[in-house]
Motif scaffolding. Structure first.
Motif, PDB file in Angstrom:
ATOM      1  N   ALA A  21      -3.941 -10.123   6.710  1.00 41.08           N
ATOM      2  CA  ALA A  21      -4.080 -11.094   5.628  1.00 41.08           C
ATOM      3  C   ALA A  21      -2.946 -10.962   4.626  1.00 41.08           C
ATOM      4  O   ALA A  21      -2.405 -11.969   4.132  1.00 41.08           O
ATOM      5  N   LEU A  22      -2.565  -9.722   4.318  1.00 37.15           N
ATOM      6  CA  LEU A  22      -1.468  -9.500   3.377  1.00 37.15           C
ATOM      7  C   LEU A  22      -0.152 -10.012   3.947  1.00 37.15           C
ATOM      8  O   LEU A  22       0.679 -10.573   3.227  1.00 37.15           O
ATOM      9  N   MET A  23       0.040  -9.811   5.254  1.00 40.73           N
ATOM     10  CA  MET A  23       1.276 -10.283   5.886  1.00 40.73           C
ATOM     11  C   MET A  23       1.357 -11.802   5.832  1.00 40.73           C
ATOM     12  O   MET A  23       2.440 -12.379   5.605  1.00 40.73           O
ATOM     13  N   GLU A  24       0.218 -12.460   6.037  1.00 39.49           N
ATOM     14  CA  GLU A  24       0.203 -13.917   5.949  1.00 39.49           C
ATOM     15  C   GLU A  24       0.487 -14.378   4.516  1.00 39.49           C
ATOM     16  O   GLU A  24       1.094 -15.428   4.297  1.00 39.49           O
ATOM     17  N   GLN A  25       0.058 -13.580   3.547  1.00 41.29           N
ATOM     18  CA  GLN A  25       0.329 -13.912   2.137  1.00 41.29           C
ATOM     19  C   GLN A  25       1.821 -13.805   1.874  1.00 41.29           C
ATOM     20  O   GLN A  25       2.433 -14.714   1.341  1.00 41.29           O
ATOM     21  N   ALA A  83       6.181  -9.046   1.281  1.00 41.49           N
ATOM     22  CA  ALA A  83       6.263  -8.195   0.086  1.00 41.49           C
ATOM     23  C   ALA A  83       4.892  -7.648  -0.291  1.00 41.49           C
ATOM     24  O   ALA A  83       4.759  -6.492  -0.700  1.00 41.49           O
ATOM     25  N   ALA A  84       3.845  -8.481  -0.143  1.00 42.43           N
ATOM     26  CA  ALA A  84       2.497  -8.023  -0.468  1.00 42.43           C
ATOM     27  C   ALA A  84       2.081  -6.879   0.441  1.00 42.43           C
ATOM     28  O   ALA A  84       1.479  -5.896   0.000  1.00 42.43           O
ATOM     29  N   LEU A  85       2.392  -7.012   1.736  1.00 43.20           N
ATOM     30  CA  LEU A  85       2.047  -5.950   2.680  1.00 43.20           C
ATOM     31  C   LEU A  85       2.827  -4.675   2.377  1.00 43.20           C
ATOM     32  O   LEU A  85       2.267  -3.577   2.394  1.00 43.20           O
ATOM     33  N   GLU A  86       4.117  -4.798   2.091  1.00 41.57           N
ATOM     34  CA  GLU A  86       4.936  -3.618   1.799  1.00 41.57           C
ATOM     35  C   GLU A  86       4.455  -2.921   0.534  1.00 41.57           C
ATOM     36  O   GLU A  86       4.392  -1.684   0.469  1.00 41.57           O
ATOM     37  N   ALA A  87       4.105  -3.678  -0.497  1.00 41.55           N
ATOM     38  CA  ALA A  87       3.613  -3.080  -1.741  1.00 41.55           C
ATOM     39  C   ALA A  87       2.305  -2.329  -1.503  1.00 41.55           C
ATOM     40  O   ALA A  87       2.107  -1.223  -2.015  1.00 41.55           O
ATOM     41  N   ALA A  88       1.395  -2.930  -0.723  1.00 41.43           N
ATOM     42  CA  ALA A  88       0.126  -2.266  -0.434  1.00 41.43           C
ATOM     43  C   ALA A  88       0.350  -0.995   0.368  1.00 41.43           C
ATOM     44  O   ALA A  88      -0.270   0.040   0.099  1.00 41.43           O
ATOM     45  N   ASN A  89       1.253  -1.049   1.357  1.00 41.03           N
ATOM     46  CA  ASN A  89       1.540   0.141   2.160  1.00 41.03           C
ATOM     47  C   ASN A  89       2.112   1.263   1.294  1.00 41.03           C
ATOM     48  O   ASN A  89       1.723   2.431   1.420  1.00 41.03           O
ATOM     49  N   MET A  90       3.037   0.911   0.420  1.00 44.73           N
ATOM     50  CA  MET A  90       3.647   1.926  -0.446  1.00 44.73           C
ATOM     51  C   MET A  90       2.604   2.524  -1.390  1.00 44.73           C
ATOM     52  O   MET A  90       2.581   3.741  -1.619  1.00 44.73           O
ATOM     53  N   ALA A  91       1.727   1.677  -1.930  1.00 47.79           N
ATOM     54  CA  ALA A  91       0.696   2.169  -2.841  1.00 47.79           C
ATOM     55  C   ALA A  91      -0.255   3.122  -2.134  1.00 47.79           C
ATOM     56  O   ALA A  91      -0.627   4.175  -2.677  1.00 47.79           O
ATOM     57  N   LEU A  92      -0.648   2.791  -0.900  1.00 47.87           N
ATOM     58  CA  LEU A  92      -1.566   3.654  -0.153  1.00 47.87           C
ATOM     59  C   LEU A  92      -0.909   4.977   0.224  1.00 47.87           C
ATOM     60  O   LEU A  92      -1.552   6.034   0.203  1.00 47.87           O
ATOM     61  N   ALA A 143       7.545   1.373  -8.192  1.00 45.89           N
ATOM     62  CA  ALA A 143       8.370   0.701  -7.180  1.00 45.89           C
ATOM     63  C   ALA A 143       7.547  -0.335  -6.411  1.00 45.89           C
ATOM     64  O   ALA A 143       8.037  -1.436  -6.113  1.00 45.89           O
ATOM     65  N   ALA A 144       6.295   0.010  -6.102  1.00 47.97           N
ATOM     66  CA  ALA A 144       5.419  -0.940  -5.400  1.00 47.97           C
ATOM     67  C   ALA A 144       5.132  -2.158  -6.276  1.00 47.97           C
ATOM     68  O   ALA A 144       5.057  -3.286  -5.774  1.00 47.97           O
ATOM     69  N   ILE A 145       4.995  -1.933  -7.581  1.00 43.93           N
ATOM     70  CA  ILE A 145       4.758  -3.052  -8.505  1.00 43.93           C
ATOM     71  C   ILE A 145       5.969  -3.983  -8.534  1.00 43.93           C
ATOM     72  O   ILE A 145       5.834  -5.208  -8.586  1.00 43.93           O
ATOM     73  N   GLU A 146       7.170  -3.414  -8.478  1.00 49.69           N
ATOM     74  CA  GLU A 146       8.384  -4.247  -8.466  1.00 49.69           C
ATOM     75  C   GLU A 146       8.447  -5.100  -7.205  1.00 49.69           C
ATOM     76  O   GLU A 146       8.894  -6.251  -7.248  1.00 49.69           O
ATOM     77  N   LEU A 187      -3.340  -2.855  -6.228  1.00 48.66           N
ATOM     78  CA  LEU A 187      -3.409  -1.446  -5.847  1.00 48.66           C
ATOM     79  C   LEU A 187      -2.400  -0.551  -6.564  1.00 48.66           C
ATOM     80  O   LEU A 187      -2.784   0.518  -7.063  1.00 48.66           O
ATOM     81  N   PRO A 188      -1.119  -0.902  -6.634  1.00 50.34           N
ATOM     82  CA  PRO A 188      -0.196  -0.005  -7.351  1.00 50.34           C
ATOM     83  C   PRO A 188      -0.509   0.111  -8.843  1.00 50.34           C
ATOM     84  O   PRO A 188      -0.269   1.168  -9.436  1.00 50.34           O
ATOM     85  N   TYR A 189      -1.074  -0.936  -9.433  1.00 50.28           N
ATOM     86  CA  TYR A 189      -1.481  -0.833 -10.837  1.00 50.28           C
ATOM     87  C   TYR A 189      -2.631   0.185 -10.976  1.00 50.28           C
ATOM     88  O   TYR A 189      -2.651   0.977 -11.929  1.00 50.28           O
ATOM     89  N   ALA A 190      -3.564   0.151 -10.029  1.00 51.13           N
ATOM     90  CA  ALA A 190      -4.681   1.106 -10.068  1.00 51.13           C
ATOM     91  C   ALA A 190      -4.170   2.530  -9.922  1.00 51.13           C
ATOM     92  O   ALA A 190      -4.590   3.438 -10.652  1.00 51.13           O
ATOM     93  N   GLY A 191      -3.240   2.727  -8.981  1.00 46.29           N
ATOM     94  CA  GLY A 191      -2.689   4.068  -8.792  1.00 46.29           C
ATOM     95  C   GLY A 191      -1.931   4.558 -10.015  1.00 46.29           C
ATOM     96  O   GLY A 191      -2.075   5.714 -10.436  1.00 46.29           O
TER      97      GLY A 191
END
Length: 482
Positions: free
Chosen positions: A220-224, A227-236, A260-263, A270-274
Motif C-alpha cells: 500500500a505504501l509503495m502504491e502511495q 518515498a512513503a515506503l522508504e521512509a517507513a522502512n527507515m523508521a522501522l 532523515a526519514a521525515i525528510e 512513524l518517524p515522527y513517533a520514533g
C-alpha cells in the motif's frame, strides 16, 4: 438477526480461515445444543471426578505446547495439585508453597508471599491461554481461583443433544425456522471456509499473519509513493536501534535517522513517533534546565504531528504515552501506553515502553506482565529489553534473587546495557548481601558512565520519591556516594 449476531462473533482483526472455523464451530455448539437453557453441562465442584481424572487433566496441561517452556509453572501446578489431593491440602499457603517448592526463607514472609502470588498469576494466565487453544476440547479443566492456591476441577462436556421436556431426546435441529435459518447460513459459511482451508493447507511456504499484514502495508505504501515506503522502512529500522533507551549517545544517533526519514516523507507518522520517543528520552536524561526544555518541546512537536497523521497507530499511541511520562503526567502516560498495547498486544517495542512506564509509575505487577519471559513478542529488535523491565519490577516487589536472575540473563543474552540497568543490579546485589558484587557494579558505573547523576535521574524517573530513595539507600550500603 441471527446471521448478524453470528457475524459479530468474528472480529475483523481475526479474519483468517482457521480462526473463523474455530469461532464458528464454537458458536454452533453454543447455540445448537440445549440442556435446560445451557449449552454445556458442567459440574464446577468437581466432586464427581476421580483422583485419576484430576491428575490426567493436570498432565494434559503440563505436557502442552503452552507450558513447554515454563518448567516453574509446571512444578507449581503439579505441587498444588498433589498437595490438594493429599491430607496436606489445607496447608496451601503462600508461605508453605514458597518454602517447600522454591526454598524461600520462611522468616521473610512478605517477599515469599509476593513471589508466590506472582507465580500464581502467571499460572492463571497460562491456564486461560491453554483452554482458549490446545485445551479447548478437554473434558476436565483445572483452575487456580484468585484468593487461593488450591486447584479446582470441573467437567466441561458439550452435549450432542439434550432431553426434551418429556424426557425424550430432542433432535439437534429442533427450534423452528429461526434455528433452521442459522443452520443454513452456517452451512454456506462453512463451504466458503472449506475453500479457504484448501488454500491454507496447499503445499508451499506461506507467511504468517504478521508477515502477511506487513507485506500488505508495504504494498500500500509503495502504491502511495516509493518515498512513503522508504521512509517507513527507515523508521522501522531505526526503531530497533532505540535500545537501550537510557543511553544519550544512542538516542542522539537514532533521532537523526528519524529526522532523515521525515525528510524523505514528511507525511509519514512513524518517524515522527520514533523521534518523539528518542527526544523524550533525551529530555529525561537531561534532568532539567535549558537542554531538557528544548528536547521536551521538540518531542511534543513530534508527538503532535504523529497524532495528527495517524492517531490510531500503536506506535503513535506509545510515543504519546512516553512524552506524557517525561512530562510526569503518569495517568496520561499509562492511558496512552495501555491503548497502544490494546492495538498491538504482542508488539515488543510497545510492550517495552509500556513496561518502563508501568514500573516507574509504581505499577509493578503490570511491569511483571510486560516483562514476562513467556509472553509472545514480535516486531523490531528490542534486544531483550524486557528482561531489564522484569528485573526492575522484581526488585521493587522485594524479589531480589529473581531480579538478579533477570538482569544477568539479559546481559548474557546480549540485551541492552545502560547505567540504569547496572544501578538496579548493584542495588539487587546489595539487597541479598553480595556487597562485593555490588561494589563491582558501582565501579563499572563510574568507569563507563562517569558523572552520571544517579540520584537525580532516579528521582526524575520514578513517580514516588520513596521508590528512588529505596534504590539510593541500597547503593550507599555498597559504597556509592554522590
Amino acid at each position: 438477526m441471527d446471521t448478524l449476531r453470528l457475524a459479530g462473533k468474528i472480529s475483523v482483526r481475526e479474519v483468517t480461515y482457521p480462526k473463523i472455523a474455530s469461532k464458528l464451530t464454537h458458536y454452533l455448539f453454543e447455540n445448537m445444543t440445549e440442556t435446560k437453557g445451557n449449552s454445556t453441562c458442567r459440574d464446577k465442584s468437581g466432586n464427581d471426578l476421580s483422583v485419576e481424572e484430576k491428575r490426567a487433566a493436570v498432565a494434559s496441561v503440563v505436557e502442552s505446547r503452552i507450558f513447554a517452556n515454563s518448567p516453574r509453572l509446571k512444578e507449581f501446578l503439579i505441587y498444588v495439585t498433589e498437595k490438594s489431593l493429599s491430607e496436606e491440602g489445607a496447608d496451601l499457603s503462600a508461605k508453605s508453597i514458597g518454602f517447600h517448592l522454591y526454598g524461600r526463607d520462611t522468616v521473610d514472609e512478605t517477599n515469599s508471599a509476593n513471589f508466590v502470588r506472582v507465580e500464581a498469576g502467571r499460572l492463571r494466565r497460562s491456564l486461560d491461554d491453554y483452554y482458549d487453544s490446545d485445551g479447548r476440547a478437554d473434558a476436565v479443566r483445572v483452575q487456580i481461583r484468585k484468593g487461593g492456591y488450591a486447584p479446582t476441577f470441573e467437567r466441561h462436556v458439550v452435549s450432542a443433544q439434550s432431553p426434551a421436556a418429556d424426557g425424550t431426546a430432542r433432535p439437534l435441529l429442533s427450534g423452528g425456522p429461526k434455528k433452521l435459518r442459522l443452520v443454513l447460513f452456517a452451512c454456506v459459511l462453512l463451504a466458503v471456509i472449506a475453500l479457504g482451508v484448501f488454500e491454507v493447507l496447499r503445499p508451499g511456504p506461506r507467511p504468517d499473519d504478521a508477515e502477511l499484514a506487513a507485506r500488505v502495508e508495504r504494498q500500500a505504501l509503495m502504491e502511495q509513493s516509493p518515498a512513503a515506503l522508504e521512509a517507513a522502512n527507515m523508521a522501522l529500522q531505526a526503531r530497533g536501534l532505540i535500545y537501550p533507551i537510557f543511553d544519550a549517545h544512542r538516542q542522539m544517533l537514532t533521532t537523526e535517522l528519524f529526522r532523515a526519514a521525515i525528510e524523505i516523507d514528511p507525511n509519514s507518522a512513524l518517524p515522527y513517533a520514533g523521534a518523539a520517543q528518542t527526544l523524550g528520552s533525551l529530555a529525561l536524561l537531561s534532568i532539567a534546565g535549558a537542554r531538557h526544555d528544548n528536547f521536551l518541546a521538540e518531542a511534543r512537536e513530534m508527538r503532535d504531528r504523529a497524532l495528527e497523521l495517524d492517531a490510531d497507530h500503536e506506535w503513535v499511541q506509545s510515543a504519546a504515552g512516553w512524552v506524557a511520562f517525561v512530562e510526569r503526567d503518569f495517568e496520561s502516560a499509562m492511558r496512552y501506553s495501555e491503548r497502544a498495547l490494546s492495538l498491538a498486544p504482542e508488539n515488543g517495542n510497545v510492550l517495552d515502553f509500556y513496561g518502563v512506564v508501568a514500573v516507574a509509575s509504581g505499577e509493578f505487577e503490570k511491569g511483571l506482565q510486560a516483562g514476562d519471559r513467556d509472553r509472545p513478542r514480535e516486531g523490531e529488535n528490542t534486544r531483550f529489553a524486557y528482561l531489564n523491565i522484569l528485573g526492575a519490577a522484581y526488585f521493587h516487589l522485594g524479589l531480589y534473587h529473581e531480579a538478579i536472575s533477570a538482569f544477568e540473563e539479559g546481559n548474557a543474552s546480549g540485551g541492552p546495557v545502560s547505567a540504569l540497568g547496572v544501578v538496579y543490579l548493584a542495588a539487587a546485589y546489595s539487597s541479598v548481601g553480595r556487597e562485593q558484587d555490588g561494589r563491582r557494579m558501582i565501579d563499572q558505573i563510574e568507569k563507563s558512565w562517569p558523572g552520571f547523576p544517579i540520584e537525580e535521574f532516579l528521582t526524575r524517573l520514578h513517580r514516588e520519591p520513596d521508590t528512588a530513595r529505596q534504590l539510593v539507600k541500597k547503593l550507599r550500603s555498597v559504597g556509592w556516594s554522590e
